[in-house]
Design a protein around this motif. Sequence first.
Motif, PDB file in Angstrom:
ATOM      1  N   ASP A 208     -23.780  84.473   5.148  1.00 46.60           N
ATOM      2  CA  ASP A 208     -23.977  85.386   4.013  1.00 46.60           C
ATOM      3  C   ASP A 208     -24.636  86.685   4.465  1.00 46.60           C
ATOM      4  N   ALA A 209     -25.380  86.624   5.572  1.00 46.13           N
ATOM      5  CA  ALA A 209     -26.022  87.792   6.163  1.00 46.13           C
ATOM      6  C   ALA A 209     -26.241  87.472   7.637  1.00 46.13           C
ATOM      7  N   ILE A 210     -26.485  88.496   8.433  1.00 47.52           N
ATOM      8  CA  ILE A 210     -26.728  88.290   9.856  1.00 47.52           C
ATOM      9  C   ILE A 210     -28.213  87.987  10.044  1.00 47.52           C
ATOM     10  N   THR A 211     -28.529  86.854  10.664  1.00 45.73           N
ATOM     11  CA  THR A 211     -29.906  86.515  11.010  1.00 45.73           C
ATOM     12  C   THR A 211     -29.957  86.211  12.500  1.00 45.73           C
ATOM     13  N   PHE A 212     -31.171  86.022  13.046  1.00 49.32           N
ATOM     14  CA  PHE A 212     -31.338  85.993  14.494  1.00 49.32           C
ATOM     15  C   PHE A 212     -32.123  84.774  14.938  1.00 49.32           C
ATOM     16  N   GLU A 213     -31.483  84.007  15.826  1.00 46.21           N
ATOM     17  CA  GLU A 213     -32.127  82.826  16.412  1.00 46.21           C
ATOM     18  C   GLU A 213     -31.957  82.794  17.928  1.00 46.21           C
ATOM     19  N   SER A 214     -31.185  83.739  18.479  1.00 46.54           N
ATOM     20  CA  SER A 214     -30.933  83.797  19.920  1.00 46.54           C
ATOM     21  C   SER A 214     -30.370  85.178  20.244  1.00 46.54           C
ATOM     22  N   GLU A 215     -30.055  85.378  21.515  1.00 49.28           N
ATOM     23  CA  GLU A 215     -29.499  86.650  21.948  1.00 49.28           C
ATOM     24  C   GLU A 215     -28.242  86.996  21.149  1.00 49.28           C
ATOM     25  N   MET A 216     -28.084  88.294  20.835  1.00 44.55           N
ATOM     26  CA  MET A 216     -26.895  88.755  20.107  1.00 44.55           C
ATOM     27  C   MET A 216     -26.433  90.071  20.683  1.00 44.55           C
ATOM     28  N   ASP A 217     -25.123  90.172  20.912  1.00 47.02           N
ATOM     29  CA  ASP A 217     -24.496  91.404  21.392  1.00 47.02           C
ATOM     30  C   ASP A 217     -23.074  91.422  20.848  1.00 47.02           C
ATOM     31  N   ARG A 218     -22.925  92.005  19.654  1.00 46.14           N
ATOM     32  CA  ARG A 218     -21.651  91.956  18.947  1.00 46.14           C
ATOM     33  C   ARG A 218     -21.210  93.342  18.493  1.00 46.14           C
ATOM     34  N   VAL A 219     -19.891  93.506  18.404  1.00 49.71           N
ATOM     35  CA  VAL A 219     -19.304  94.710  17.836  1.00 49.71           C
ATOM     36  C   VAL A 219     -18.564  94.304  16.568  1.00 49.71           C
ATOM     37  N   TYR A 220     -19.128  94.630  15.404  1.00 46.37           N
ATOM     38  CA  TYR A 220     -18.490  94.325  14.123  1.00 46.37           C
ATOM     39  C   TYR A 220     -17.461  95.415  13.821  1.00 46.37           C
ATOM     40  N   LYS A 256     -34.773  85.628  27.626  1.00 44.07           N
ATOM     41  CA  LYS A 256     -34.368  85.600  29.041  1.00 44.07           C
ATOM     42  C   LYS A 256     -33.982  86.994  29.541  1.00 44.07           C
ATOM     43  N   LYS A 257     -33.149  87.702  28.780  1.00 41.31           N
ATOM     44  CA  LYS A 257     -32.699  89.016  29.220  1.00 41.31           C
ATOM     45  C   LYS A 257     -33.834  90.037  29.175  1.00 41.31           C
ATOM     46  N   SER A 258     -34.775  89.867  28.215  1.00 38.55           N
ATOM     47  CA  SER A 258     -35.922  90.777  28.143  1.00 38.55           C
ATOM     48  C   SER A 258     -36.727  90.738  29.430  1.00 38.55           C
ATOM     49  N   LYS A 259     -36.908  89.536  29.963  1.00 38.92           N
ATOM     50  CA  LYS A 259     -37.701  89.379  31.190  1.00 38.92           C
ATOM     51  C   LYS A 259     -36.991  89.960  32.403  1.00 38.92           C
ATOM     52  N   GLU A 268     -41.000  91.904  23.747  1.00 38.86           N
ATOM     53  CA  GLU A 268     -40.673  92.972  22.799  1.00 38.86           C
ATOM     54  C   GLU A 268     -39.404  92.704  22.005  1.00 38.86           C
ATOM     55  N   TYR A 269     -38.588  91.769  22.449  1.00 42.58           N
ATOM     56  CA  TYR A 269     -37.383  91.439  21.679  1.00 42.58           C
ATOM     57  C   TYR A 269     -37.726  90.979  20.269  1.00 42.58           C
ATOM     58  N   LYS A 270     -38.970  90.491  20.072  1.00 43.43           N
ATOM     59  CA  LYS A 270     -39.380  90.005  18.754  1.00 43.43           C
ATOM     60  C   LYS A 270     -39.612  91.151  17.771  1.00 43.43           C
ATOM     61  N   GLN A 271     -39.859  92.346  18.283  1.00 39.68           N
ATOM     62  CA  GLN A 271     -40.189  93.497  17.434  1.00 39.68           C
ATOM     63  C   GLN A 271     -39.133  94.599  17.482  1.00 39.68           C
ATOM     64  N   MET A 272     -37.916  94.281  17.883  1.00 39.75           N
ATOM     65  CA  MET A 272     -36.899  95.309  18.075  1.00 39.75           C
ATOM     66  C   MET A 272     -35.520  94.787  17.702  1.00 39.75           C
ATOM     67  N   LEU A 273     -34.715  95.693  17.153  1.00 36.39           N
ATOM     68  CA  LEU A 273     -33.329  95.376  16.842  1.00 36.39           C
ATOM     69  C   LEU A 273     -32.505  96.652  16.964  1.00 36.39           C
ATOM     70  N   CYS A 274     -31.370  96.563  17.658  1.00 35.74           N
ATOM     71  CA  CYS A 274     -30.458  97.695  17.737  1.00 35.74           C
ATOM     72  C   CYS A 274     -29.301  97.499  16.767  1.00 35.74           C
TER      73      CYS A 274
END
Length: 324
Positions: A208-220, A256-259, A268-274
């Motif tokens: 119903d909406a995009i939420t975050f539980e792991s790495e995400m890299d998508r082109v909608y 993992k990728k943040s490190k 910082e991945y916890k406080q950021m979203l692109c």
Amino acid sequence: MRHSAAVWDYRAATEITKDWNGIDQVVLRNPQGASVKVSLQGGQITSWRNEQGEELLFTSSKAIFKPPKSMRGGISICFPQFGNCGSLEHQGFARSRNWTIDENPPPLHPNDSHGKSIIDLLLKPSEEDLKFWPHSFELRLRVALAADGDLALISRVRNVNGKPFSFSFGYHTHLPVSDISEVRIEGLETLDFLDNLCQRERFTEQGDAITFESEMDRVYLSSPKVIAVLDHERKRTYVVRKEGLPDVVVWNPWEKKSKAMTDFGDEEYKQMLCVDGAAIERPVNLKPGEEWTGRLKLSVVPSSFCGEHLDLQRTERRGHWMSI
């Protein structure tokens, strides 16, 4: 100092200064005290603050401010390539070049200087650029800070070449969030997307909406003109409006990728979203003399995660912001 919007001079509200690296930057201010900083290095938006002085863009605490490398944060201009979907450097070369102030910008829409602060930048290819991307172009960027604090970006790419060329484009936009696990994106439901974590395989969004539980890299793909990023803890919503940018990139590197990134904090991945307005799946094709325009507008409005959903259709019909 506060100015009266009735006698507001958008030129007087624009200041050219040096950043901590000695690089020219443009500071825009509106009558209420909001501000935007734009670096001539890469044409990058490095800061956007509201009238209370709160920063509305994310910049990593480990960001490297050393030209020609683009800073990890803010909003960077990705041209003529987005990501790694071509033979050029990652995210294209525009974000690592020195831009100039445009002395002959497109005219302003009537009444669009009212309470706004505006700067126009220009990028043309160098002889070195033409060696590996042999296409003559003019890339213009208009940055506008509105009286209500909204931030608008308009990019215009003109083909001044003797032959057609194609390109991809994106506004790589880093938003600060309180807790990535408490954030949701509305407006991308049921859309197809390319998953960069699965060799760009195509899927259909089921949530119903995009939420975050792991790495995400998508082109909608074929996305609406308006989407919303809701931050539960801060009780605020970023409204992203766009035109000429059919795709939306959603990216968070997770743990993992943040490190693995030297210019990004481990947590910082916890406080950021692109969330990037972009044109990727179908490259833009320009014949000689043709011009393409891509527009992005960011607004911040109060919201509640548990409250009424933002009416995206109603929001999409608001105003003539695309005229600046």
